[in-house]
Scaffold this motif. Structure first.
Motif, PDB file in Angstrom:
ATOM      1  N   UNK A 113     -17.584  -3.364   4.314  1.00  0.00           N
ATOM      2  CA  UNK A 113     -18.849  -3.461   3.455  1.00  0.00           C
ATOM      3  C   UNK A 113     -18.824  -4.204   2.214  1.00  0.00           C
ATOM      4  N   UNK A 114     -17.666  -4.580   1.737  1.00  0.00           N
ATOM      5  CA  UNK A 114     -17.386  -5.682   1.004  1.00  0.00           C
ATOM      6  C   UNK A 114     -17.791  -6.710   1.281  1.00  0.00           C
ATOM      7  N   UNK A 115     -17.120  -7.272   2.466  1.00  0.00           N
ATOM      8  CA  UNK A 115     -17.488  -8.463   3.389  1.00  0.00           C
ATOM      9  C   UNK A 115     -19.112  -8.675   3.199  1.00  0.00           C
TER      10      UNK A 115
ATOM     11  N   UNK B 103      -9.615  -1.616   0.164  1.00  0.00           N
ATOM     12  CA  UNK B 103      -8.415  -0.847   1.235  1.00  0.00           C
ATOM     13  C   UNK B 103      -9.035  -0.095   2.233  1.00  0.00           C
ATOM     14  N   UNK B 104     -10.384   0.623   1.818  1.00  0.00           N
ATOM     15  CA  UNK B 104     -10.811   1.572   2.806  1.00  0.00           C
ATOM     16  C   UNK B 104     -12.089   1.122   3.260  1.00  0.00           C
TER      17      UNK B 104
ATOM     18  N   UNK C 227       0.812  -0.992  -0.020  1.00  0.00           N
ATOM     19  CA  UNK C 227      -0.038  -0.072   0.127  1.00  0.00           C
ATOM     20  C   UNK C 227       0.715   1.394  -0.132  1.00  0.00           C
ATOM     21  N   UNK C 228       0.413   2.222  -0.571  1.00  0.00           N
ATOM     22  CA  UNK C 228       1.156   3.545  -0.661  1.00  0.00           C
ATOM     23  C   UNK C 228       1.229   4.313   0.854  1.00  0.00           C
TER      24      UNK C 228
ATOM     25  N   UNK D  64      -6.371  -8.984  -3.416  1.00  0.00           N
ATOM     26  CA  UNK D  64      -7.003 -10.230  -3.426  1.00  0.00           C
ATOM     27  C   UNK D  64      -6.697 -10.849  -2.000  1.00  0.00           C
ATOM     28  N   UNK D  65      -5.538 -10.910  -1.576  1.00  0.00           N
ATOM     29  CA  UNK D  65      -5.052 -11.360  -0.362  1.00  0.00           C
ATOM     30  C   UNK D  65      -5.948 -10.686   0.999  1.00  0.00           C
ATOM     31  N   UNK D  66      -6.111  -9.175   0.857  1.00  0.00           N
ATOM     32  CA  UNK D  66      -6.862  -8.682   1.864  1.00  0.00           C
ATOM     33  C   UNK D  66      -8.245  -9.069   2.070  1.00  0.00           C
TER      34      UNK D  66
END
Length: 282
Positions: free
Chosen positions: A266-268, A261-262, A80-81, A185-187
């Protein structure tokens, strides 16, 4: 290639004044190399190529080598940046300097982060090794970010697994095995694998190709990486792929870099909602 550049390459990309003297380059000769654009003075006592990456140069100015996320990306490992320069500096004996001007001592206005080490690496004078960069990164970021970078390192260099384990990295354990193709993908994998045991990674679907994740029989989850999917051709390829998946009887959920990342929670939640509706079943 200039003779001095061969000397630089043999010494990890940076050469000390005393090493140049040993090779027959006195003060006037060193000045001519600088004036001729062959060498650049990075800090007192150290020289590099004039076209050195500015990010690496800033770490050298501080007094060490580039480490953490910037170093991992130099090695092709996902990370990550982070805006700050992270320098791996040998302790004791190093006088810290400003990352913008090595003639100035490091002050409170410096944003560089220093990672002290007592183990100098003569062959990695510019950029820390993947293992060392991962060790420093581990202390700077949340655990999932570090594990995502470790997984990326395993994906790109699977033969380094044993070396990474000897250095204290949990390579090959807890689902960190290099199967995922990007850190995002790993996250997602780390967040979902305990909740949905039926998740498969890098599943080959006839007529479509390999998908990032397949849940049950028909729910595909694709994770877009920033590098490819931020360009128009990448987005067009995604739409064609989604169409092919639909024609083949699959439901596809696609998430971008920012969502993973952020807004990973919500994705889950969105994936679990799809499963609760039976979208993963034929």
């Amino acid at each position: 290639m200039h003779h001095v550049h061969r000397l630089l390459d043999a010494r990890g990309g940076a050469i000390a004044t005393h090493e140049l003297i040993d090779e027959g380059f006195g003060r006037r000769a060193r000045e001519r190399l600088i004036e001729g654009g062959v060498l650049r003075r990075a800090r007192q006592g150290w020289f590099v190529r004039p076209d050195l990456d500015p990010v690496i140069l800033m770490a050298v100015r501080v007094g060490g080598s580039l480490t953490c996320g910037h170093a991992l990306r130099q090695h092709g490992v996902w990370a990550l940046d982070h805006p700050e320069i992270h320098a791996r500096v040998v302790h004791p004996g190093s006088r810290l300097r400003d990352e913008r001007d090595s003639r100035r001592r490091r002050s409170a206005g410096s944003t560089a982060i220093v990672h002290w080490t007592r183990r100098p690496d003569e062959h990695e004078r510019l950029v820390a090794t993947v293992s060392d960069a991962l060790s420093d990164y581990r202390r700077c970021v949340p655990e999932p970010w570090y594990l995502a970078s470790l997984d990326s390192a395993l994906h790109h260099a699977p033969l380094e697994r044993d070396a990474l384990r000897r250095a204290g990295h949990p390579a090959g354990t807890a689902g960190i095995d290099g199967v995922c193709e990007s850190g995002t993908e790993t996250m997602f994998w780390l967040a979902i694998r305990q909740l949905l045991p039926s998740v498969s990674r890098q599943k080959l679907i006839p007529g479509v190709g390999r998908v990032d994740f397949l849940i049950g029989e028909r729910l595909v989850v694709e994770i877009d990486s920033r590098e490819f999917h931020d360009i128009a051709s990448g987005r067009a390829a995604d739409r064609r792929r989604d169409l092919d998946l639909s024609l083949a009887g699959y439901r596809c959920l696609r998430f971008d870099y920012d969502q993973i990342v952020n807004h990973l929670d919500r994705v889950v939640a969105a994936v679990l909602a799809a499963v609760s509706r039976g979208d993963h079943l034929r």
